[in-house]
Design an enzyme around this catalytic site. Structure first.
Site, PDB file in Angstrom:
ATOM      1  CE  LYS A   1      -4.056  -1.885   2.424  1.00 32.46           C
ATOM      2  NZ  LYS A   1      -5.035  -1.609   3.488  1.00 32.46           N
TER       3      LYS A   1
ATOM      4  CG  ASN B   1      -7.546   0.601  -0.539  1.00 30.41           C
ATOM      5  OD1 ASN B   1      -7.764   1.624  -1.186  1.00 30.41           O
ATOM      6  ND2 ASN B   1      -8.506  -0.062   0.088  1.00 30.41           N
TER       7      ASN B   1
ATOM      8  CG  ASP C   1      -8.090   0.722   3.626  1.00 25.62           C
ATOM      9  OD1 ASP C   1      -8.827  -0.194   3.211  1.00 25.62           O
ATOM     10  OD2 ASP C   1      -6.848   0.680   3.550  1.00 25.62           O
TER      11      ASP C   1
ATOM     12  CG  ASN D   1       1.416   3.328  18.655  1.00 30.34           C
ATOM     13  OD1 ASN D   1       0.690   2.352  18.444  1.00 30.34           O
ATOM     14  ND2 ASN D   1       2.621   3.443  18.125  1.00 30.34           N
TER      15      ASN D   1
HETATM   16  P1  ATR Z   1      -1.142  -1.697  10.150  1.00 24.84           P
HETATM   17  O1  ATR Z   1      -0.715  -1.160   8.822  1.00 24.84           O
HETATM   18  O2  ATR Z   1      -2.066  -2.875  10.053  1.00 24.84           O
HETATM   19  O3  ATR Z   1      -1.686  -0.623  11.038  1.00 24.84           O
HETATM   20  P2  ATR Z   1       1.418  -1.562  11.436  1.00 24.84           P
HETATM   21  O4  ATR Z   1       1.735  -0.345  10.663  1.00 24.84           O
HETATM   22  O5  ATR Z   1       2.477  -2.617  11.579  1.00 24.84           O
HETATM   23  O6  ATR Z   1       0.161  -2.309  10.818  1.00 24.84           O
HETATM   24  O7  ATR Z   1       0.908  -1.112  12.880  1.00 24.84           O
HETATM   25  C1  ATR Z   1       0.640  -2.020  13.885  1.00 24.84           C
HETATM   26  C2  ATR Z   1       0.144  -1.263  15.122  1.00 24.84           C
HETATM   27  O8  ATR Z   1      -0.153  -2.218  16.148  1.00 24.84           O
HETATM   28  C3  ATR Z   1       1.141  -0.293  15.707  1.00 24.84           C
HETATM   29  O9  ATR Z   1       0.463   0.788  16.286  1.00 24.84           O
HETATM   30  C4  ATR Z   1       1.816  -1.155  16.787  1.00 24.84           C
HETATM   31  O10 ATR Z   1       2.436  -0.424  17.827  1.00 24.84           O
HETATM   32  P3  ATR Z   1       3.956   0.105  17.675  1.00 24.84           P
HETATM   33  O11 ATR Z   1       3.870   1.326  16.795  1.00 24.84           O
HETATM   34  O12 ATR Z   1       4.397   0.407  19.037  1.00 24.84           O
HETATM   35  O13 ATR Z   1       4.714  -1.021  17.022  1.00 24.84           O
HETATM   36  C5  ATR Z   1       0.612  -1.891  17.309  1.00 24.84           C
HETATM   37  N1  ATR Z   1       0.958  -3.126  18.021  1.00 24.84           N
HETATM   38  C6  ATR Z   1       1.364  -4.298  17.477  1.00 24.84           C
HETATM   39  N2  ATR Z   1       1.560  -5.217  18.432  1.00 24.84           N
HETATM   40  C7  ATR Z   1       1.265  -4.618  19.622  1.00 24.84           C
HETATM   41  C8  ATR Z   1       1.286  -5.059  20.989  1.00 24.84           C
HETATM   42  N3  ATR Z   1       1.633  -6.302  21.315  1.00 24.84           N
HETATM   43  N4  ATR Z   1       0.925  -4.167  21.939  1.00 24.84           N
HETATM   44  C9  ATR Z   1       0.530  -2.910  21.613  1.00 24.84           C
HETATM   45  N5  ATR Z   1       0.508  -2.438  20.347  1.00 24.84           N
HETATM   46  C10 ATR Z   1       0.874  -3.280  19.364  1.00 24.84           C
END
Ligand code: ATR
Length: 293
Positions: A81, A102, A118, A167
């Site tokens: 994307k 997308n 989206d 976050n």
């Molecule tokens: P997407 O495009 O689907 O949003 P991404 O860009 O990888 O995927 O984002 C994943 C999100 O889930 C992020 O906000 C991530 O937090 P970080 O920025 O700190 O990495 C969050 N995330 C993933 N696993 C997590 C966990 N175990 N606890 C809290 N937040 C989590």
């Protein structure tokens, strides 16, 4: 393959058939081919929608090869994307603000027109269950990744003006808040660390989960759900076909209104379908036939 009868496997093609598809890595899990091919068949539209497993280093070759074969439009999923953005000739406002594409429509001049549907999918699914104005509502959004950008854009476009952005990596929430505040100066977007034990929930009207927490089999979503007011709406943009997400279980345990990611999935597809074909996707048929809803 698991088809009930021969008519589900039979694909009519002739010299007029137009090609659509979805590019991803991986791609085998994608429900988009089912959603689109069912809709195309129902409306008797002479298109075929195919899944393409495209590796990141082949993305540019793939989109140009697809165009050379006469393809008219495609979707993109993880991880394409964001990399698609610089490959487009034109971007719609949503793709520009989200920084991700997308949906692509290839026009008669061979130009790649990039869209992001989206945010449309997110807000359409929300409005199916929640018809109150978003202005002055306290909204808590969890996450700061790509999916979060679409959710934020949708909320802000719909009038949300008080958003807490929590976050795990708080610097990402700060960057995102700063970015969106440029576009929406009247809204207050407050970045906070995603620290479940200290989240202030008692005055939250709407909570949106855009993190992947709970997606990988973690049972535990350590949100103190009982602190939310009883009118609060819980929206988890994750869609899980086989079982409730951990957040859904929590919301159900408190009797809170809950929205899952299915509506967003279907409505983002419906908008893409409309861009390519000019027709409305038979959304209710998709919900019942593919998802049993
Ligand atoms: P997407 O495009 O689907 O949003 P991404 O860009 O990888 O995927 O984002 C994943 C999100 O889930 C992020 O906000 C991530 O937090 P970080 O920025 O700190 O990495 C969050 N995330 C993933 N696993 C997590 C966990 N175990 N606890 C809290 N937040 C989590």
């Amino acid at each position: 393959m698991n088809h009930t009868n021969i008519t589900e496997r039979f694909i009519f093609s002739d010299g007029e058939s137009r090609l659509l598809g979805v590019f991803g890595d991986p791609i085998s899990h994608s429900l988009s081919p089912k959603i689109h091919n069912l809709s195309l068949a129902k409306l008797d539209l002479n298109y075929h929608y195919l899944p393409f497993h495209v590796k990141p280093h082949e993305l540019s070759t793939a989109i140009n090869g697809f165009k050379a074969l006469g393809g008219v439009g495609f979707n993109a999923t993880v991880p394409h994307k964001v990399p698609l953005v610089p490959l487009m000739d034109n971007l719609d406002a949503a793709a520009l603000k989200i920084g991700a594409v997308n949906t692509v429509a290839i026009d008669e001049n061979g130009k790649f027109n990039g869209y992001n549907t989206d945010a449309y999918g997110f807000i359409t699914a929300l409005k199916e269950k929640y018809n109150e104005a978003l202005s002055q509502k306290n909204i808590l959004v969890l996450g700061a990744g790509g999916a979060c950008r679409a959710a934020l854009l949708a909320l802000l476009d719909e009038g949300a003006d008080k958003i807490f952005l929590a976050n795990r990596t708080v610097t990402k929430a700060k960057e995102l808040s700063y970015d969106f505040n440029q576009h929406y100066p009247k809204a207050t977007i407050t970045p906070i660390p995603l620290n479940f034990s200290s989240l202030e929930l008692s005055n939250i009207d709407l909570i949106v989960n855009t993190t992947s927490l709970g997606l990988h089999g973690e049972d535990n979503f350590p949100l103190a759900i009982e602190q939310l007011p009883s009118h609060a709406l819980v929206y988890d943009i994750v869609y899980s076909a086989n079982q409730d997400t951990p957040l859904q279980k929590l919301a159900n345990s408190q009797g809170l209104t809950f929205i899952d990611g299915l509506g967003m999935l279907i409505h983002q597809a419906a908008r893409a379908f409309q861009i390519w074909t000019g027709e409305e996707m038979p959304v209710d048929l998709v919900k019942s036939h593919i998802f049993g809803k």
